[in-house]
Design a protein around this motif. Structure first.
Motif, PDB file in Angstrom:
ATOM      1  N   ARG A  36      49.632  34.633  42.627  1.00  0.00           N
ATOM      2  CA  ARG A  36      48.929  35.643  41.851  1.00  0.00           C
ATOM      3  C   ARG A  36      47.674  36.066  42.633  1.00  0.00           C
ATOM      4  N   VAL A  37      47.541  37.337  42.827  1.00  0.00           N
ATOM      5  CA  VAL A  37      46.392  37.872  43.567  1.00  0.00           C
ATOM      6  C   VAL A  37      45.570  38.743  42.618  1.00  0.00           C
ATOM      7  N   GLY A  38      44.266  38.439  42.547  1.00  0.00           N
ATOM      8  CA  GLY A  38      43.362  39.209  41.691  1.00  0.00           C
ATOM      9  C   GLY A  38      42.288  39.895  42.519  1.00  0.00           C
ATOM     10  N   LEU A  39      42.057  41.179  42.255  1.00  0.00           N
ATOM     11  CA  LEU A  39      41.020  41.954  42.953  1.00  0.00           C
ATOM     12  C   LEU A  39      39.972  42.389  41.934  1.00  0.00           C
ATOM     13  N   ARG A  40      38.696  42.076  42.208  1.00  0.00           N
ATOM     14  CA  ARG A  40      37.606  42.398  41.290  1.00  0.00           C
ATOM     15  C   ARG A  40      36.470  43.098  42.039  1.00  0.00           C
ATOM     16  N   TYR A  41      35.894  44.069  41.372  1.00  0.00           N
ATOM     17  CA  TYR A  41      34.708  44.746  41.931  1.00  0.00           C
ATOM     18  C   TYR A  41      33.544  43.754  41.922  1.00  0.00           C
ATOM     19  N   PRO A  42      32.701  43.685  42.956  1.00  0.00           N
ATOM     20  CA  PRO A  42      32.691  44.579  44.125  1.00  0.00           C
ATOM     21  C   PRO A  42      33.441  44.008  45.342  1.00  0.00           C
ATOM     22  N   SER A  43      33.583  42.650  45.395  1.00  0.00           N
ATOM     23  CA  SER A  43      34.146  42.082  46.630  1.00  0.00           C
ATOM     24  C   SER A  43      34.801  40.715  46.380  1.00  0.00           C
ATOM     25  N   SER A  44      35.447  40.586  45.248  1.00  0.00           N
ATOM     26  CA  SER A  44      36.044  39.298  44.883  1.00  0.00           C
ATOM     27  C   SER A  44      37.573  39.362  44.980  1.00  0.00           C
ATOM     28  N   VAL A  45      38.130  38.389  45.705  1.00  0.00           N
ATOM     29  CA  VAL A  45      39.584  38.282  45.844  1.00  0.00           C
ATOM     30  C   VAL A  45      39.990  36.859  45.410  1.00  0.00           C
ATOM     31  N   THR A  46      40.861  36.760  44.419  1.00  0.00           N
ATOM     32  CA  THR A  46      41.333  35.457  43.930  1.00  0.00           C
ATOM     33  C   THR A  46      42.822  35.294  44.239  1.00  0.00           C
ATOM     34  N   VAL A  47      43.148  34.141  44.823  1.00  0.00           N
ATOM     35  CA  VAL A  47      44.535  33.848  45.170  1.00  0.00           C
ATOM     36  C   VAL A  47      44.949  32.541  44.481  1.00  0.00           C
ATOM     37  N   THR A  48      46.048  32.589  43.731  1.00  0.00           N
ATOM     38  CA  THR A  48      46.532  31.405  43.023  1.00  0.00           C
ATOM     39  C   THR A  48      48.000  31.166  43.357  1.00  0.00           C
ATOM     40  N   PRO A  49      48.282  30.293  44.330  1.00  0.00           N
ATOM     41  CA  PRO A  49      49.681  29.960  44.643  1.00  0.00           C
ATOM     42  C   PRO A  49      50.198  28.832  43.742  1.00  0.00           C
ATOM     43  N   LYS A  50      51.496  28.858  43.475  1.00  0.00           N
ATOM     44  CA  LYS A  50      52.121  27.822  42.648  1.00  0.00           C
ATOM     45  C   LYS A  50      53.481  27.475  43.237  1.00  0.00           C
ATOM     46  N   PHE A  51      53.713  26.188  43.472  1.00  0.00           N
ATOM     47  CA  PHE A  51      54.995  25.706  43.978  1.00  0.00           C
ATOM     48  C   PHE A  51      55.642  24.789  42.944  1.00  0.00           C
ATOM     49  N   LYS A  52      56.949  24.858  42.830  1.00  0.00           N
ATOM     50  CA  LYS A  52      57.707  23.964  41.966  1.00  0.00           C
ATOM     51  C   LYS A  52      58.571  23.045  42.831  1.00  0.00           C
ATOM     52  N   SER A  53      58.439  21.766  42.608  1.00  0.00           N
ATOM     53  CA  SER A  53      59.228  20.791  43.366  1.00  0.00           C
ATOM     54  C   SER A  53      60.184  20.071  42.418  1.00  0.00           C
TER      55      SER A  53
END
Length: 207
Positions: free
Chosen positions: A135-152
Motif C-alpha cells: 500500500r502506497v500513500g501520498l500526502r501533501y506536502p512531501s510524505s510518502v508511506t509504504v506498507t508491504p505485507k507478505f503471507k507465509s
C-alpha cells in the motif's frame, strides 16, 4: 467315572481358556475405546485453542491416517495432498504441521522539500496478489508511506526412512546386506513463491 472326570477337566480347561480370551478381548477393546476417547478430548482442546486469543502456542491434533484422509477440514486436506505430492507412504508418516503467518511493516518517508504542490493530495493505492501486497500513500506536502505485507504458509512433514549406516553400495544386492538405521526426514514446503527458505534446523530429542 474316570472318563467323566477327564471330560469335566477338559471342559474346565476349555472354559477357562475361552474366559481368558474373552477377558483379553474386552480389556483390549476397553483400552482402545479409552485411547479414542482421550484422542477426542485432545482434539476438542486443539479446536478450542484455535479460537482462543492465544496465538503463541498450539495443541497438537491426534488423527489416524484414515481420519486424516477423510477429514473435511481444508487444512488437513491440504496437508494430506502435500504429503502425497512428496510420495510419503502412510507407514512412514510421523507428523504434519501447517504454519501460517503474515509480515507487515509500515515506513513513512518525509522529504525536506515540497514534492506535491496540490494541498489536497491524499492518495492511497494498493498493489496485491495472493501472497504479497503493498500500500502506497501520498500526502501533501512531501510524505510518502509504504506498507508491504507478505503471507507465509508453510507445510512441515516429518517422515521416517530406512537408510544404510555407511554409504550405500552401487550394486543393489550388496545394499540388502548393509546395516541400516531409521532416519527422520523433515520436508518444509513454503507456498509463497516470493519467500526463499534458508537455514532450517530440526532436533529430535532421544531418550
Amino acid at each position: 467315572m474316570k472318563k467323566l472326570k477327564k471330560y469335566v477337566c477338559i471342559g474346565s480347561i476349555v472354559l477357562m481358556m475361552v474366559t481368558i480370551i474373552v477377558l483379553c478381548f474386552i480389556l483390549k477393546s476397553k483400552v482402545k475405546t479409552e485411547n479414542r476417547w482421550k484422542e477426542a478430548i485432545t482434539n476438542v482442546k486443539s479446536y478450542e485453542n484455535m479460537f482462543s486469543d492465544s496465538k503463541d502456542k498450539s495443541i497438537a491434533f491426534q488423527l489416524t491416517i484414515a481420519q486424516l484422509k477423510h477429514s473435511n477440514d481444508s487444512i488437513f486436506q491440504e496437508l494430506d495432498n502435500t504429503r502425497k505430492e512428496l510420495k510419503i507412504k502412510d507407514s512412514k508418516l510421523k507428523s504434519l504441521q501447517h504454519i501460517s503467518s503474515n509480515f507487515i511493516k509500515s515506513d513513512t518517508i518525509i522529504l525536506k522539500d515540497t514534492v506535491f504542490k496540490n494541498k489536497g493530495i491524499n492518495i492511497d493505492t494498493l498493489l496485491s496478489d495472493e501472497w504479497y501486497s503493498v500500500r502506497v500513500g501520498l500526502r501533501y506536502p512531501s510524505s510518502v508511506t509504504v506498507t508491504p505485507k507478505f503471507k507465509s504458509v508453510k507445510t512441515v512433514i516429518v517422515s521416517t526412512k530406512k537408510e544404510t549406516v555407511n554409504p550405500p553400495k552401487k550394486f543393489f544386492l550388496f545394499r540388502w546386506f548393509q546395516k541400516k538405521h531409521t532416519v527422520l526426514h523433515v520436508n518444509v514446503v513454503e507456498k509463497n513463491p516470493y519467500i526463499e527458505s534458508q537455514d532450517n534446523r530440526y532436533v529430535e530429542i532421544i531418550k
